[in-house]
Design a protein around this motif. Structure first.
Motif, PDB file in Angstrom:
ATOM      1  N   ILE A 165       0.848  -1.190   0.000  1.00 30.93           N
ATOM      2  CA  ILE A 165       0.000   0.000   0.000  1.00 30.93           C
ATOM      3  C   ILE A 165       0.886   1.244   0.000  1.00 30.93           C
ATOM      4  O   ILE A 165       2.040   1.202   0.416  1.00 30.93           O
ATOM      5  CB  ILE A 165      -0.965   0.035   1.201  1.00 30.93           C
ATOM      6  CG1 ILE A 165      -0.212   0.064   2.524  1.00 30.93           C
ATOM      7  CG2 ILE A 165      -1.921  -1.121   1.163  1.00 30.93           C
ATOM      8  CD1 ILE A 165      -1.110   0.322   3.704  1.00 30.93           C
ATOM      9  N   ASP A 166       0.354   2.353  -0.500  1.00 30.78           N
ATOM     10  CA  ASP A 166       1.135   3.593  -0.521  1.00 30.78           C
ATOM     11  C   ASP A 166       0.414   4.685   0.271  1.00 30.78           C
ATOM     12  O   ASP A 166      -0.676   4.481   0.790  1.00 30.78           O
ATOM     13  CB  ASP A 166       1.406   4.037  -1.964  1.00 30.78           C
ATOM     14  CG  ASP A 166       0.114   4.118  -2.757  1.00 30.78           C
ATOM     15  OD1 ASP A 166      -0.963   4.020  -2.142  1.00 30.78           O
ATOM     16  OD2 ASP A 166       0.172   4.267  -3.988  1.00 30.78           O
ATOM     17  N   GLN A 167       1.045   5.846   0.322  1.00 26.41           N
ATOM     18  CA  GLN A 167       0.490   6.945   1.116  1.00 26.41           C
ATOM     19  C   GLN A 167      -0.874   7.364   0.599  1.00 26.41           C
ATOM     20  O   GLN A 167      -1.766   7.709   1.370  1.00 26.41           O
ATOM     21  CB  GLN A 167       1.477   8.129   1.083  1.00 26.41           C
ATOM     22  CG  GLN A 167       1.185   9.210   2.116  1.00 26.41           C
ATOM     23  CD  GLN A 167       1.113   8.651   3.542  1.00 26.41           C
ATOM     24  OE1 GLN A 167       1.928   7.825   3.945  1.00 26.41           O
ATOM     25  NE2 GLN A 167       0.118   9.081   4.298  1.00 26.41           N
ATOM     26  N   ILE A 280     -10.708  -0.630  14.495  1.00 21.46           N
ATOM     27  CA  ILE A 280      -9.513  -1.431  14.183  1.00 21.46           C
ATOM     28  C   ILE A 280      -8.769  -0.813  13.002  1.00 21.46           C
ATOM     29  O   ILE A 280      -7.541  -0.697  13.019  1.00 21.46           O
ATOM     30  CB  ILE A 280      -9.900  -2.894  13.872  1.00 21.46           C
ATOM     31  CG1 ILE A 280     -10.610  -3.520  15.070  1.00 21.46           C
ATOM     32  CG2 ILE A 280      -8.677  -3.713  13.519  1.00 21.46           C
ATOM     33  CD1 ILE A 280     -11.170  -4.901  14.814  1.00 21.46           C
ATOM     34  N   ILE A 281      -9.517  -0.390  11.984  1.00 25.41           N
ATOM     35  CA  ILE A 281      -8.870   0.187  10.797  1.00 25.41           C
ATOM     36  C   ILE A 281      -8.041   1.407  11.200  1.00 25.41           C
ATOM     37  O   ILE A 281      -6.893   1.568  10.777  1.00 25.41           O
ATOM     38  CB  ILE A 281      -9.924   0.576   9.743  1.00 25.41           C
ATOM     39  CG1 ILE A 281     -10.617  -0.681   9.210  1.00 25.41           C
ATOM     40  CG2 ILE A 281      -9.274   1.338   8.592  1.00 25.41           C
ATOM     41  CD1 ILE A 281     -11.845  -0.404   8.382  1.00 25.41           C
ATOM     42  N   LYS A 282      -8.606   2.254  12.063  1.00 26.20           N
ATOM     43  CA  LYS A 282      -7.870   3.447  12.518  1.00 26.20           C
ATOM     44  C   LYS A 282      -6.560   3.061  13.190  1.00 26.20           C
ATOM     45  O   LYS A 282      -5.529   3.682  12.956  1.00 26.20           O
ATOM     46  CB  LYS A 282      -8.727   4.222  13.511  1.00 26.20           C
ATOM     47  CG  LYS A 282      -9.734   5.159  12.882  1.00 26.20           C
ATOM     48  CD  LYS A 282     -10.422   5.867  14.009  1.00 26.20           C
ATOM     49  CE  LYS A 282     -11.300   6.988  13.570  1.00 26.20           C
ATOM     50  NZ  LYS A 282     -12.129   7.418  14.716  1.00 26.20           N
ATOM     51  N   GLN A 283      -6.630   2.023  14.039  1.00 26.71           N
ATOM     52  CA  GLN A 283      -5.416   1.606  14.745  1.00 26.71           C
ATOM     53  C   GLN A 283      -4.378   1.049  13.779  1.00 26.71           C
ATOM     54  O   GLN A 283      -3.181   1.287  13.946  1.00 26.71           O
ATOM     55  CB  GLN A 283      -5.745   0.558  15.804  1.00 26.71           C
ATOM     56  CG  GLN A 283      -6.537   1.124  16.964  1.00 26.71           C
ATOM     57  CD  GLN A 283      -7.085   0.028  17.867  1.00 26.71           C
ATOM     58  OE1 GLN A 283      -6.367  -0.865  18.290  1.00 26.71           O
ATOM     59  NE2 GLN A 283      -8.371   0.091  18.156  1.00 26.71           N
ATOM     60  N   THR A 284      -4.821   0.320  12.761  1.00 27.52           N
ATOM     61  CA  THR A 284      -3.838  -0.218  11.815  1.00 27.52           C
ATOM     62  C   THR A 284      -3.186   0.902  11.021  1.00 27.52           C
ATOM     63  O   THR A 284      -1.990   0.868  10.759  1.00 27.52           O
ATOM     64  CB  THR A 284      -4.484  -1.210  10.827  1.00 27.52           C
ATOM     65  OG1 THR A 284      -5.550  -0.546  10.158  1.00 27.52           O
ATOM     66  CG2 THR A 284      -4.998  -2.436  11.512  1.00 27.52           C
ATOM     67  N   LEU A 285      -3.983   1.915  10.653  1.00 33.32           N
ATOM     68  CA  LEU A 285      -3.436   2.988   9.818  1.00 33.32           C
ATOM     69  C   LEU A 285      -2.344   3.769  10.546  1.00 33.32           C
ATOM     70  O   LEU A 285      -1.423   4.289   9.934  1.00 33.32           O
ATOM     71  CB  LEU A 285      -4.552   3.956   9.392  1.00 33.32           C
ATOM     72  CG  LEU A 285      -5.489   3.464   8.295  1.00 33.32           C
ATOM     73  CD1 LEU A 285      -6.592   4.456   8.059  1.00 33.32           C
ATOM     74  CD2 LEU A 285      -4.731   3.181   7.009  1.00 33.32           C
TER      75      LEU A 285
END
Lengths: 374, 158
Positions: A165-167, A280-285
């Motif tokens: 994945i990229d920025q 969860i998505i927020k924490q992974t990001l």
């Protein structure tokens, strides 16, 4: 009217029927408006994917798993990858692990959006479906950006993931989250507490916890009956133990008359799970480790042995039971498909309900026929 | 946390001294094999014993190792959070096993699937019909000696 018996009529619902969510056929024995017996007939999409699995290499089978639960295909990719990795005695690099969690949770949101939208359709609310489709489209666009595919990804591979994945992807995902979070309230205003919707779903198709466990229900269907079991918490994989999130459970809601294990709770658990997935998505990001994203041996040839892995997908536990004889192809590749097992409860709870309620019950179970028939 | 594999097998051994044919511990996921005649009793014990408490039958799979047909039970205890893998085998011809659907209702469809794809008959199953394939399909596709048919009801398949 009491005392009056009408003649029993067999009604054939499906295989081409909008509320059967695919090619499912239900043979319904009706006594007036009352359903006295329901027999699901499945198999219209059967391709014997398990036989195919025995004739292709491990890598080649991953696209076939996409086509089982095509609405939450990331989870299926992850399940088979974890199983083969365990057979090989290896683990994916940390960066891949985090991205796997990220895409699986995004996919869970997309899948629950379909469940939310089509359940509204089933009980006669058309508009929420369009709202759900709008948000789901954004997630599919993210996936398209990630790997080129919108539904059948073949993204999670044995040993990691196929593209980094990229920025730009991270920024777009953050944008999506910002847009999506306030939408939950919109859904609740539109559908969840809508009087007509509640009348159609509360106290309908109640599944007791004991019955849910005995029938092997998993996922939101099990948790709506108040059973706290989620593989992500109880048998963590891919580092799920590092993330903070709650497991939403079904409960009695006296204000609107909903009770644990009814259609309304099965619906509402999914809405709450979307909120948890976003957490969860927020924490992974925030914490994507640098480094390799793919690291697999040139030739995937596990030693002879067998392994069973389970992951928590949108519809419940997806289990992969793989037996290897040391060659490039598995001897046995079995899938525990959650929809197949969830649907098996329908003859039990679809008894002595109104025809209209049967549609609500079927919609609340949230099945995918591609996975049932395999 | 729940019991280990050894403790579970030990408990089964004390209850049914000669039910266990073999145990495999030196593998990724240990399993034990039980005699088919006593399968139903062992499963009932696994579910009803307070310490074992295997209330959740997660998956039932058929396996063909070209000599015998196997049925593999992946059991989980939701309360105790432990797992066990139980296997039992039967002959290829006239393969028959007792049903466990009186213990876990989920076995109903899963055993029908195994009957459909492997041809193993489950004694005592209330409705043993094909589930995924058409009723008049010949043979059981997941068997290793299955021959792909030339036609189905006169429709050529190749």
């Amino acid at each position: 009217m009491p005392g009056i018996k009408t003649q029993e009529i067999l009604v054939n619902m499906g295989p081409q029927h909008p509320s059967t969510h695919g090619v499912l056929r239900l043979v319904i024995k009706t006594d007036g408006e009352l359903v006295t017996e329901v027999t699901p007939i499945v198999g219209y999409l059967h391709r014997c994917a398990e036989k195919i699995g025995e004739n292709v290499t491990y890598d080649q089978w991953i696209p076939y798993t996409d086509r089982m639960d095509y609405i939450a295909a990331m989870g299926n990719n992850l399940g088979i990858s974890l199983a083969v990795e365990k057979l090989l005695g290896m683990e994916a690099p940390p960066r891949a692990q985090v991205i796997r969690v990220l895409v699986c949770e995004l996919n869970r949101v997309a899948s629950h959006l379909i469940a939310f939208g089509t359940f509204g359709l089933d009980v006669g609310a058309f508009t929420p479906f369009l709202y759900a489709w709008r948000e789901r489209e954004m997630i599919l666009n993210l996936f398209e950006m990630l790997c080129g595919a919108r539904m059948t990804f073949n993204y999670i591979r044995i040993g990691g993931i196929s593209f980094d994945i990229d920025q730009k992807f991270i920024d777009k995902t953050k944008e999506f989250i910002e847009w999506f979070e306030p939408r939950i309230k919109e859904y609740n205003d539109l559908l969840t507490y809508n009087r007509i919707f509640v009348e159609r779903t509360a106290k309908i198709g109640i599944i007791s916890p004991e019955r849910a466990i005995s029938y092997g229900l998993t996922g939101p269907n099990l948790r709506a009956s108040g059973v706290n079991f989620d593989v992500r918490k109880d048998f963590p994989y891919c580092g799920y133990e590092k993330y903070q999130f709650n497991i939403p459970l079904g409960r009695d809601v006296p204000e609107i008359g909903a009770v644990t294990g009814d259609c309304w709770n099965r619906y509402y658990v999914r809405i709450e799970e979307m909120i948890e997935s976003i957490k969860i998505i927020k924490q992974t990001l925030e914490n994507i480790p640098a480094g390799e994203y793919y690291d697999a041996p040139k030739k995937i040839k596990p030693k002879a042995g067998e392994v069973y892995t389970r992951i928590e997908n949108a519809r419940g536990i997806v289990g992969f039971y793989i037996i290897s004889d040391g060659s490039e192809k598995p001897v046995r590749a079995k899938v525990r498909a959650p929809s197949f097992i969830n649907l098996s409860i329908l003859p039990e709870i679809g008894k002595n309900v109104l025809v209209a309620d049967l549609i609500a019950i079927l919609g609340s179970i949230d099945i995918v026929l591609g996975e049932i028939d395999r | 946390m729940g019991l280990t594999f050894k403790e579970i097998v030990e408990k089964v051994k004390t209850q049914f001294p000669d039910s266990i044919v073999s145990t495999q511990e030196e593998v990724i996921q240990p399993w034990f094999e039980t005699k088919p005649e006593i399968l139903n009793k062992v499963c009932r014990f696994l579910k009803d014993d307070i310490e074992l408490d295997f209330d959740f039958c997660e998956s039932i799979s058929g396996v063909d190792d070209t000599k015998n047909l196997w049925v593999v039970y992946h059991l989980t205890s939701l309360r105790k959070k432990h797992l066990i893998i139980l296997k039992t085998k039967t002959e290829r011809e006239n393969s028959q096993l007792p049903t466990v659907m009186d213990i876990w209702k989920t076995a109903d469809w899963q055993e029908r699937e195994i009957y459909d794809l492997y041809g193993i008959k489950f004694d005592g199953h209330h409705d043993l019909r094909r589930i995924l394939l058409p009723e008049d399909w010949q043979g059981h596709p997941l068997r290793k000696d299955y021959k792909f048919p030339e036609d189905y009801d006169g429709i050529p398949l190749r």
